[in-house]
Write a protein that holds these residues in place. Structure first.
Motif, PDB file in Angstrom:
ATOM      1  N   VAL A  20      95.306  34.068  64.420  1.00  0.00           N
ATOM      2  CA  VAL A  20      95.247  33.798  62.593  1.00  0.00           C
ATOM      3  C   VAL A  20      93.863  33.345  63.141  1.00  0.00           C
ATOM      4  O   VAL A  20      92.964  34.010  61.711  1.00  0.00           O
ATOM      5  N   GLU A  21      92.949  32.496  63.438  1.00  0.00           N
ATOM      6  CA  GLU A  21      91.386  32.415  63.784  1.00  0.00           C
ATOM      7  C   GLU A  21      91.188  33.265  63.622  1.00  0.00           C
ATOM      8  O   GLU A  21      89.703  33.669  62.885  1.00  0.00           O
ATOM      9  N   GLN A  22      90.986  34.618  64.290  1.00  0.00           N
ATOM     10  CA  GLN A  22      90.105  35.880  64.092  1.00  0.00           C
ATOM     11  C   GLN A  22      90.490  36.926  62.611  1.00  0.00           C
ATOM     12  O   GLN A  22      89.461  36.659  62.270  1.00  0.00           O
ATOM     13  N   LEU A  23      92.060  36.522  62.895  1.00  0.00           N
ATOM     14  CA  LEU A  23      92.213  36.975  61.117  1.00  0.00           C
ATOM     15  C   LEU A  23      91.188  36.968  60.159  1.00  0.00           C
ATOM     16  O   LEU A  23      90.753  37.261  59.419  1.00  0.00           O
ATOM     17  N   LEU A  24      91.677  35.248  60.431  1.00  0.00           N
ATOM     18  CA  LEU A  24      90.743  34.485  58.537  1.00  0.00           C
ATOM     19  C   LEU A  24      88.904  35.135  58.532  1.00  0.00           C
ATOM     20  O   LEU A  24      88.403  34.854  57.976  1.00  0.00           O
ATOM     21  N   SER A  25      88.684  34.731  60.418  1.00  0.00           N
ATOM     22  CA  SER A  25      87.634  35.047  60.353  1.00  0.00           C
ATOM     23  C   SER A  25      86.482  36.777  60.208  1.00  0.00           C
ATOM     24  O   SER A  25      85.900  37.204  59.363  1.00  0.00           O
ATOM     25  N   ASP A  26      87.665  37.148  60.485  1.00  0.00           N
ATOM     26  CA  ASP A  26      87.518  39.001  59.281  1.00  0.00           C
ATOM     27  C   ASP A  26      88.102  38.766  58.193  1.00  0.00           C
ATOM     28  O   ASP A  26      86.469  39.959  57.331  1.00  0.00           O
ATOM     29  N   LYS A  27      88.339  37.959  57.479  1.00  0.00           N
ATOM     30  CA  LYS A  27      88.521  38.129  55.883  1.00  0.00           C
ATOM     31  C   LYS A  27      87.238  37.082  55.022  1.00  0.00           C
ATOM     32  O   LYS A  27      86.917  37.735  53.966  1.00  0.00           O
ATOM     33  N   ARG A  28      87.413  36.237  56.184  1.00  0.00           N
ATOM     34  CA  ARG A  28      85.761  36.198  56.190  1.00  0.00           C
ATOM     35  C   ARG A  28      84.517  36.642  55.925  1.00  0.00           C
ATOM     36  O   ARG A  28      83.021  36.787  54.568  1.00  0.00           O
ATOM     37  N   GLU A  29      84.228  37.207  56.626  1.00  0.00           N
ATOM     38  CA  GLU A  29      83.315  38.662  56.674  1.00  0.00           C
ATOM     39  C   GLU A  29      83.841  40.011  55.960  1.00  0.00           C
ATOM     40  O   GLU A  29      82.431  39.810  54.971  1.00  0.00           O
ATOM     41  N   ILE A  30      84.841  40.585  55.239  1.00  0.00           N
ATOM     42  CA  ILE A  30      85.503  41.365  54.424  1.00  0.00           C
ATOM     43  C   ILE A  30      84.542  40.310  53.245  1.00  0.00           C
ATOM     44  O   ILE A  30      83.990  41.053  52.034  1.00  0.00           O
ATOM     45  N   GLU A  31      85.042  39.344  52.698  1.00  0.00           N
ATOM     46  CA  GLU A  31      85.069  39.045  51.610  1.00  0.00           C
ATOM     47  C   GLU A  31      83.102  38.917  51.348  1.00  0.00           C
ATOM     48  O   GLU A  31      82.664  39.515  50.065  1.00  0.00           O
ATOM     49  N   ARG A  32      82.600  38.299  52.204  1.00  0.00           N
ATOM     50  CA  ARG A  32      81.081  38.509  52.591  1.00  0.00           C
ATOM     51  C   ARG A  32      80.252  39.685  51.510  1.00  0.00           C
ATOM     52  O   ARG A  32      79.773  39.532  50.765  1.00  0.00           O
ATOM     53  N   LYS A  33      80.787  40.740  52.457  1.00  0.00           N
ATOM     54  CA  LYS A  33      80.712  42.099  52.534  1.00  0.00           C
ATOM     55  C   LYS A  33      80.503  42.807  50.691  1.00  0.00           C
ATOM     56  O   LYS A  33      80.258  42.835  50.435  1.00  0.00           O
ATOM     57  N   ILE A  34      82.181  42.227  50.805  1.00  0.00           N
ATOM     58  CA  ILE A  34      81.982  42.686  48.957  1.00  0.00           C
ATOM     59  C   ILE A  34      81.664  41.851  47.916  1.00  0.00           C
ATOM     60  O   ILE A  34      81.021  42.232  46.960  1.00  0.00           O
ATOM     61  N   GLU A  35      80.755  40.066  48.681  1.00  0.00           N
ATOM     62  CA  GLU A  35      80.054  39.805  47.252  1.00  0.00           C
ATOM     63  C   GLU A  35      78.376  40.030  47.869  1.00  0.00           C
ATOM     64  O   GLU A  35      77.925  40.582  46.582  1.00  0.00           O
ATOM     65  N   GLU A  36      78.494  41.483  48.948  1.00  0.00           N
ATOM     66  CA  GLU A  36      77.128  41.738  48.463  1.00  0.00           C
ATOM     67  C   GLU A  36      77.044  42.886  47.646  1.00  0.00           C
ATOM     68  O   GLU A  36      76.181  43.122  47.338  1.00  0.00           O
ATOM     69  N   ILE A  37      77.334  44.116  48.019  1.00  0.00           N
ATOM     70  CA  ILE A  37      77.869  44.883  47.112  1.00  0.00           C
ATOM     71  C   ILE A  37      78.034  44.940  45.863  1.00  0.00           C
ATOM     72  O   ILE A  37      77.529  45.350  45.056  1.00  0.00           O
ATOM     73  N   GLN A  38      78.925  43.670  45.005  1.00  0.00           N
ATOM     74  CA  GLN A  38      78.689  43.453  43.758  1.00  0.00           C
ATOM     75  C   GLN A  38      77.521  42.663  43.544  1.00  0.00           C
ATOM     76  O   GLN A  38      77.493  43.152  42.228  1.00  0.00           O
ATOM     77  N   ALA A  39      76.788  42.240  44.194  1.00  0.00           N
ATOM     78  CA  ALA A  39      75.723  41.438  43.857  1.00  0.00           C
ATOM     79  C   ALA A  39      74.366  42.486  43.093  1.00  0.00           C
ATOM     80  O   ALA A  39      73.798  42.065  42.687  1.00  0.00           O
ATOM     81  N   LYS A  40      74.867  43.872  43.932  1.00  0.00           N
ATOM     82  CA  LYS A  40      73.619  45.152  44.191  1.00  0.00           C
ATOM     83  C   LYS A  40      73.892  45.704  42.843  1.00  0.00           C
ATOM     84  O   LYS A  40      73.055  46.340  42.454  1.00  0.00           O
ATOM     85  N   CYS A  41      75.211  45.584  42.924  1.00  0.00           N
ATOM     86  CA  CYS A  41      75.795  46.239  41.469  1.00  0.00           C
ATOM     87  C   CYS A  41      75.706  46.218  40.046  1.00  0.00           C
ATOM     88  O   CYS A  41      75.022  45.220  40.247  1.00  0.00           O
ATOM     89  N   LYS A  42      75.531  47.612  39.600  1.00  0.00           N
ATOM     90  CA  LYS A  42      74.906  47.625  37.988  1.00  0.00           C
ATOM     91  C   LYS A  42      75.451  47.618  37.106  1.00  0.00           C
ATOM     92  O   LYS A  42      75.246  46.958  36.265  1.00  0.00           O
ATOM     93  N   HIS A  43      77.512  47.677  37.887  1.00  0.00           N
ATOM     94  CA  HIS A  43      78.182  47.465  36.532  1.00  0.00           C
ATOM     95  C   HIS A  43      77.842  48.136  35.114  1.00  0.00           C
ATOM     96  O   HIS A  43      77.962  47.702  34.231  1.00  0.00           O
ATOM     97  N   GLU A  44      77.899  49.397  35.822  1.00  0.00           N
ATOM     98  CA  GLU A  44      77.444  50.517  34.666  1.00  0.00           C
ATOM     99  C   GLU A  44      78.156  50.869  34.008  1.00  0.00           C
ATOM    100  O   GLU A  44      78.447  51.221  32.386  1.00  0.00           O
ATOM    101  N   LYS A  45      79.877  51.355  34.514  1.00  0.00           N
ATOM    102  CA  LYS A  45      80.967  51.841  34.155  1.00  0.00           C
ATOM    103  C   LYS A  45      81.377  50.490  34.180  1.00  0.00           C
ATOM    104  O   LYS A  45      82.113  50.635  35.265  1.00  0.00           O
ATOM    105  N   THR A  46      82.405  50.228  33.078  1.00  0.00           N
ATOM    106  CA  THR A  46      83.742  48.994  33.094  1.00  0.00           C
ATOM    107  C   THR A  46      84.748  49.413  32.279  1.00  0.00           C
ATOM    108  O   THR A  46      85.036  50.549  32.023  1.00  0.00           O
ATOM    109  N   VAL A  47      86.131  49.057  32.550  1.00  0.00           N
ATOM    110  CA  VAL A  47      87.479  48.959  32.846  1.00  0.00           C
ATOM    111  C   VAL A  47      87.976  47.756  32.491  1.00  0.00           C
ATOM    112  O   VAL A  47      87.732  46.852  32.620  1.00  0.00           O
TER     113      VAL A  47
END
Length: 71
Positions: free
Chosen positions: A8-35
């Motif tokens: 469980v601790e490993q999975l939670l650690s993995d989840k935090r890492e994935i969420e951090r990567k998603i936040e980085e991608i979203q911060a760099k995105c220019k959001h040019e096309k929305t739906v």
């Protein structure tokens, strides 16, 4: 520490890492096309979402909401 707790601790650690990567991608995105989408925020709100990265970027107009609900 038992095996389940360690897993469980490993999975939670993995989840935090994935969420951090998603936040980085979203911060760099220019959001040019929305739906317009219904988002899973507990209340099923309708929001304007970036098509590329999935980040909520705003609120649709009443006309856009009506058109979305007619689909």
């Amino acid at each position: 520490m038992d095996a389940k707790r360690k897993e469980v601790e490993q999975l939670l650690s993995d989840k935090r890492e994935i969420e951090r990567k998603i936040e980085e991608i979203q911060a760099k995105c220019k959001h040019e096309k929305t739906v317009i989408k219904q988002v899973a925020d507990g209340s099923g709100s309708i929001r304007r979402v970036c098509e590329s990265c999935g980040q909520i970027v705003g609120y649709p107009s009443m006309e856009e909401i009506q058109a979305f609900l007619k689909k």
